[in-house]
Motif scaffolding. Structure first.
Motif, PDB file in Angstrom:
ATOM      1  N   LEU A 105       0.830  -1.211   0.000  1.00 25.98           N
ATOM      2  CA  LEU A 105       0.000   0.000   0.000  1.00 25.98           C
ATOM      3  C   LEU A 105       0.863   1.259   0.000  1.00 25.98           C
ATOM      4  O   LEU A 105       0.597   2.209  -0.747  1.00 25.98           O
ATOM      5  N   THR A 106       1.908   1.268   0.820  1.00 25.79           N
ATOM      6  CA  THR A 106       2.809   2.428   0.884  1.00 25.79           C
ATOM      7  C   THR A 106       3.527   2.648  -0.439  1.00 25.79           C
ATOM      8  O   THR A 106       3.791   3.790  -0.846  1.00 25.79           O
ATOM      9  N   ASN A 107       3.818   1.556  -1.125  1.00 28.32           N
ATOM     10  CA  ASN A 107       4.560   1.613  -2.393  1.00 28.32           C
ATOM     11  C   ASN A 107       3.827   2.424  -3.469  1.00 28.32           C
ATOM     12  O   ASN A 107       4.451   2.954  -4.394  1.00 28.32           O
ATOM     13  N   ASN A 108       2.511   2.550  -3.335  1.00 29.28           N
ATOM     14  CA  ASN A 108       1.742   3.301  -4.330  1.00 29.28           C
ATOM     15  C   ASN A 108       2.079   4.793  -4.337  1.00 29.28           C
ATOM     16  O   ASN A 108       1.778   5.484  -5.314  1.00 29.28           O
ATOM     17  N   ILE A 109       2.701   5.280  -3.270  1.00 32.59           N
ATOM     18  CA  ILE A 109       3.134   6.683  -3.236  1.00 32.59           C
ATOM     19  C   ILE A 109       4.087   6.956  -4.403  1.00 32.59           C
ATOM     20  O   ILE A 109       3.976   7.991  -5.078  1.00 32.59           O
ATOM     21  N   PHE A 110       5.001   6.028  -4.660  1.00 36.20           N
ATOM     22  CA  PHE A 110       5.962   6.210  -5.759  1.00 36.20           C
ATOM     23  C   PHE A 110       5.261   6.214  -7.121  1.00 36.20           C
ATOM     24  O   PHE A 110       5.618   6.998  -8.004  1.00 36.20           O
ATOM     25  N   ALA A 111       4.267   5.346  -7.287  1.00 37.69           N
ATOM     26  CA  ALA A 111       3.541   5.285  -8.564  1.00 37.69           C
ATOM     27  C   ALA A 111       2.755   6.570  -8.801  1.00 37.69           C
ATOM     28  O   ALA A 111       2.724   7.097  -9.924  1.00 37.69           O
ATOM     29  N   LEU A 112       2.117   7.085  -7.762  1.00 43.72           N
ATOM     30  CA  LEU A 112       1.312   8.305  -7.909  1.00 43.72           C
ATOM     31  C   LEU A 112       2.206   9.522  -8.163  1.00 43.72           C
ATOM     32  O   LEU A 112       1.869  10.390  -8.987  1.00 43.72           O
ATOM     33  N   MET A 113       3.352   9.577  -7.482  1.00 45.83           N
ATOM     34  CA  MET A 113       4.297  10.679  -7.733  1.00 45.83           C
ATOM     35  C   MET A 113       4.830  10.618  -9.163  1.00 45.83           C
ATOM     36  O   MET A 113       4.952  11.642  -9.842  1.00 45.83           O
ATOM     37  N   ALA A 114       5.123   9.407  -9.627  1.00 50.72           N
ATOM     38  CA  ALA A 114       5.634   9.232 -10.990  1.00 50.72           C
ATOM     39  C   ALA A 114       4.600   9.680 -12.009  1.00 50.72           C
ATOM     40  O   ALA A 114       4.930  10.391 -12.976  1.00 50.72           O
ATOM     41  N   ALA A 115       3.346   9.275 -11.816  1.00 59.08           N
ATOM     42  CA  ALA A 115       2.277   9.653 -12.747  1.00 59.08           C
ATOM     43  C   ALA A 115       2.114  11.174 -12.798  1.00 59.08           C
ATOM     44  O   ALA A 115       1.951  11.761 -13.881  1.00 59.08           O
ATOM     45  N   LEU A 116       2.163  11.811 -11.632  1.00 61.40           N
ATOM     46  CA  LEU A 116       2.015  13.260 -11.563  1.00 61.40           C
ATOM     47  C   LEU A 116       3.156  13.971 -12.294  1.00 61.40           C
ATOM     48  O   LEU A 116       2.933  14.880 -13.106  1.00 61.40           O
ATOM     49  N   LEU A 117       4.380  13.541 -12.035  1.00 61.85           N
ATOM     50  CA  LEU A 117       5.548  14.195 -12.642  1.00 61.85           C
ATOM     51  C   LEU A 117       5.577  14.012 -14.163  1.00 61.85           C
ATOM     52  O   LEU A 117       5.824  14.962 -14.909  1.00 61.85           O
ATOM     53  N   MET A 118       5.309  12.784 -14.629  1.00 58.73           N
ATOM     54  CA  MET A 118       5.346  12.539 -16.070  1.00 58.73           C
ATOM     55  C   MET A 118       4.194  13.232 -16.786  1.00 58.73           C
ATOM     56  O   MET A 118       4.343  13.700 -17.920  1.00 58.73           O
ATOM     57  N   GLY A 119       3.042  13.325 -16.107  1.00 57.64           N
ATOM     58  CA  GLY A 119       1.911  14.036 -16.700  1.00 57.64           C
ATOM     59  C   GLY A 119       2.150  15.536 -16.804  1.00 57.64           C
ATOM     60  O   GLY A 119       1.635  16.187 -17.722  1.00 57.64           O
ATOM     61  N   LEU A 120       2.934  16.088 -15.875  1.00 60.09           N
ATOM     62  CA  LEU A 120       3.204  17.535 -15.869  1.00 60.09           C
ATOM     63  C   LEU A 120       4.393  17.930 -16.749  1.00 60.09           C
ATOM     64  O   LEU A 120       4.616  19.124 -16.969  1.00 60.09           O
ATOM     65  N   SER A 121       5.141  16.951 -17.231  1.00 65.73           N
ATOM     66  CA  SER A 121       6.359  17.269 -17.982  1.00 65.73           C
ATOM     67  C   SER A 121       6.074  18.105 -19.231  1.00 65.73           C
ATOM     68  O   SER A 121       6.781  19.079 -19.509  1.00 65.73           O
ATOM     69  N   TYR A 122       5.026  17.746 -19.969  1.00 62.44           N
ATOM     70  CA  TYR A 122       4.735  18.476 -21.213  1.00 62.44           C
ATOM     71  C   TYR A 122       4.195  19.886 -20.952  1.00 62.44           C
ATOM     72  O   TYR A 122       4.712  20.863 -21.507  1.00 62.44           O
ATOM     73  N   PRO A 123       3.158  20.060 -20.099  1.00 60.77           N
ATOM     74  CA  PRO A 123       2.653  21.429 -19.868  1.00 60.77           C
ATOM     75  C   PRO A 123       3.668  22.368 -19.224  1.00 60.77           C
ATOM     76  O   PRO A 123       3.623  23.583 -19.442  1.00 60.77           O
ATOM     77  N   THR A 124       4.601  21.828 -18.433  1.00 64.68           N
ATOM     78  CA  THR A 124       5.614  22.681 -17.803  1.00 64.68           C
ATOM     79  C   THR A 124       6.856  22.860 -18.671  1.00 64.68           C
ATOM     80  O   THR A 124       7.695  23.710 -18.376  1.00 64.68           O
ATOM     81  N   GLY A 125       6.992  22.046 -19.718  1.00 62.14           N
ATOM     82  CA  GLY A 125       8.177  22.127 -20.583  1.00 62.14           C
ATOM     83  C   GLY A 125       9.436  21.643 -19.908  1.00 62.14           C
ATOM     84  O   GLY A 125      10.539  22.104 -20.212  1.00 62.14           O
ATOM     85  N   GLY A 133      10.305  10.895 -12.930  1.00 63.56           N
ATOM     86  CA  GLY A 133       9.115  10.049 -12.898  1.00 63.56           C
ATOM     87  C   GLY A 133       9.442   8.596 -13.182  1.00 63.56           C
ATOM     88  O   GLY A 133       8.956   7.688 -12.497  1.00 63.56           O
ATOM     89  N   ARG A 134      10.279   8.361 -14.185  1.00 63.95           N
ATOM     90  CA  ARG A 134      10.669   6.982 -14.498  1.00 63.95           C
ATOM     91  C   ARG A 134      11.496   6.369 -13.362  1.00 63.95           C
ATOM     92  O   ARG A 134      11.417   5.160 -13.101  1.00 63.95           O
ATOM     93  N   PHE A 135      12.260   7.191 -12.677  1.00 60.92           N
ATOM     94  CA  PHE A 135      13.021   6.705 -11.526  1.00 60.92           C
ATOM     95  C   PHE A 135      12.070   6.216 -10.432  1.00 60.92           C
ATOM     96  O   PHE A 135      12.277   5.146  -9.848  1.00 60.92           O
ATOM     97  N   PHE A 136      10.998   6.980 -10.187  1.00 59.09           N
ATOM     98  CA  PHE A 136      10.014   6.568  -9.181  1.00 59.09           C
ATOM     99  C   PHE A 136       9.252   5.313  -9.608  1.00 59.09           C
ATOM    100  O   PHE A 136       8.925   4.466  -8.763  1.00 59.09           O
ATOM    101  N   THR A 137       8.952   5.183 -10.915  1.00 57.86           N
ATOM    102  CA  THR A 137       8.288   3.944 -11.358  1.00 57.86           C
ATOM    103  C   THR A 137       9.213   2.746 -11.155  1.00 57.86           C
ATOM    104  O   THR A 137       8.744   1.641 -10.850  1.00 57.86           O
ATOM    105  N   GLY A 138      10.514   2.962 -11.309  1.00 57.61           N
ATOM    106  CA  GLY A 138      11.478   1.895 -11.061  1.00 57.61           C
ATOM    107  C   GLY A 138      11.496   1.467  -9.604  1.00 57.61           C
ATOM    108  O   GLY A 138      11.505   0.267  -9.296  1.00 57.61           O
ATOM    109  N   ILE A 139      11.488   2.449  -8.682  1.00 52.63           N
ATOM    110  CA  ILE A 139      11.441   2.121  -7.249  1.00 52.63           C
ATOM    111  C   ILE A 139      10.171   1.340  -6.936  1.00 52.63           C
ATOM    112  O   ILE A 139      10.197   0.328  -6.218  1.00 52.63           O
ATOM    113  N   ASN A 140       9.050   1.808  -7.481  1.00 47.66           N
ATOM    114  CA  ASN A 140       7.774   1.126  -7.288  1.00 47.66           C
ATOM    115  C   ASN A 140       7.847  -0.326  -7.774  1.00 47.66           C
ATOM    116  O   ASN A 140       7.411  -1.258  -7.083  1.00 47.66           O
TER     117      ASN A 140
END
Length: 500
Positions: A105-125, A133-140
């Protein structure tokens, strides 16, 4: 009377509905994420590279060099492996401190952080967010592939432990297949949708957070590690049903008595313990071979083989989905066969068939231009190799890591095998292009050597573990070690007497 006994026995052959749902909840946010994030990154390759180039141009008013672009893309892809290595290192420790369920259950923190960061990469440039984000998906993924098999192996009854353990492989292949399908242009594989595609890793995380809390912690963890007898009984009743929980409770209590006074071992303690030497050698060898057996090479050659077979370039992604479906179906088949045929036959048979495929694939690639038939034979070898991998090595390896160790050694064993697995993954990703350049199609002769060696080792060293308790498996290895030690001692005595 006989009819009732037969009905009761047959009912034991099928898992409780609560047990199946608990396994699904663990897997969907566990190894499914690993498989999904391995494959989903392939579809938007050109779009992400275009985004990096565009961002670079806006920042520095110049196009990025091809070398630097390749380096940044390689970093986005390969940082996943570094994250996985770190996740595997901390996964076993977390599983002892937080419990198996608590860690998942705790491990999902890394997945949610990764999703947020990768989703924001394009609008923030900021393409740097993709790397983080990929680093966090790897930890997950590293934590999940370490802890989820622990949870599945410990909640399953002895008679169904192999079938339940196959959930790890089934959901990895299911994740790979889902990533391939979602990455098609009909779904999220279009240029404007790639940030959403990469952020979909949050969906399995939310599913696990919604479902898994309704199911109990591992009964073995509760009784042996936490000394919570009431919690253990309650968990067993929910997972196995009231009628069948007593036998499992007796088995857990026996293991608890056997491990009385022993604390969970650290990885370095396991390395110096001669009593588990052969178990450790076995799981380290099998986990290294899982990455070094040529499955990655087969996927590398897939596009080339499909092109040679006359499949149009724009249709190759659909053919690749076929390979993912092939591996997924094989994992399901292995799950149905494992309690019937046993672990040893499946994994040894898988490596033997892979050895044969290596020989045939080398021959078909060598004679590719001699006849129009050879490209189709090569394609058959691709699917045969994937089927052979899924039938044994892909599924049984994680189950054996669970079964060959007792409760106090299992987390440390998963840390060590996780380190070996992710290090081998990183090594093959780094070295494989050079192996292909140097040996071309003959690189499969290297993998032939790996597959033959592992099949031989399994035949002579690894016992069958089907329908055996963890203590019975441990005692079998102990008696085997004693025979080897007494044999070597006898040999030394003979040498001494002859010299005198």
């Amino acid at each position: 009377m006989n009819f009732n006994e037969g009905s009761a026995q047959s009912k034991k052959e099928f898992p409780n509905k609560s047990l199946v749902l608990a396994a699904f909840a663990a897997c969907i946010g566990g190894t499914f994420q690993y498989g999904y994030n391995v494959s989903v990154i392939n579809a938007p390759t050109l779009y992400v590279q275009g985004f990096i180039n565009q961002t670079w141009r806006e920042r520095y008013q110049a196009d990025i060099s091809e070398h630097l672009l390749t380096l940044l893309w390689s970093a986005i892809v390969s940082i996943f492996t570094i994250g996985g290595l770190i996740g595997a290192t901390i996964g076993g420790t977390l599983s002892v401190k937080l419990g198996r369920k608590g860690t998942l259950l705790t491990n999902n923190i890394f997945a949610l952080m990764a999703a947020l960061l990768m989703g924001l990469s394009y609008p923030t440039g900021l393409f740097e967010l993709l790397i983080v984000g990929r680093f966090f998906t790897g930890i997950n993924a590293g934590i999940a592939i370490c802890v989820q098999p622990l949870y599945l192996g410990e909640i399953a009854p002895t008679s169904l432990r192999g079938a339940m353990g196959m959930g790890t492989s089934i959901f990895i292949t299911g994740g790979i297949l889902t990533g391939q399908v979602i990455g098609l242009k009909e779904f999220l594989g279009r240029e404007e949708l790639w940030p959403i595609l990469l952020s979909t890793t949050c969906i399995p995380a939310f599913m696990q957070l919604l479902i898994l809390p309704w199911f109990p912690e591992s009964p073995r963890y509760l009784l042996i590690d936490r000394r919570d007898e009431d919690g253990c009984k309650k968990a067993l009743k929910q997972l196995h049903g009231t009628a069948y929980c007593d036998d499992e409770l007796k088995d857990i209590e026996k293991e608890k008595i056997n491990l009385a006074g022993l604390k969970p071992r650290k990885p370095w303690e396991l390395l110096t313990d001669r009593s588990v030497r052969w178990q450790l050698i076995t799981v380290v060898l099998l986990n290294a071979a899982q990455q070094l057996n040529g499955i990655n090479a087969i996927y590398f050659y897939t596009d080339y083989v499909f092109k040679q077979s006359g499949i149009p370039i724009d249709k190759i992604p659909y053919a690749t989905v076929g390979t993912g479906a092939c591996e997924c179906i094989t994992a399901l088949t292995c799950g149905m066969l494992i309690e019937c045929l046993g672990r040893k036959i499946l994994i040894m048979g898988g490596y033997t068939l892979m050895s044969i495929c290596c020989i045939l694939f080398t021959l078909t690639l060598t004679f590719q231009d001699y006849s129009s038939v050879f490209p189709y034979l090569s394609m058959a070898c691709v699917f045969a190799f994937i089927l052979s991998f899924g039938l044994g090595p892909g599924g049984v390896t994680n189950i054996l890591t669970t079964e060959l160790f007792t409760q106090n050694s299992r987390p440390a064993a998963y840390i060590l095998t996780g380190l070996v697995n992710w290090s081998s993954f990183f090594f093959i990703g780094l070295a494989f292009p050079f192996i292909v350049i140097g040996l071309q199609q003959y690189c499969f002769l290297v993998f032939l050597g790996v597959c033959c060696s592992v099949a031989t080792y399994i035949f002579f060293v690894v016992p069958e573990t089907k329908n055996k308790t963890f203590l019975e498996i441990q005692n079998e290895f102990k008696s085997s070690n004693n025979r080897k030690n007494s044999g070597s001692a006898g040999a030394e005595a003979t040498l001494l007497s002859s010299s005198i």
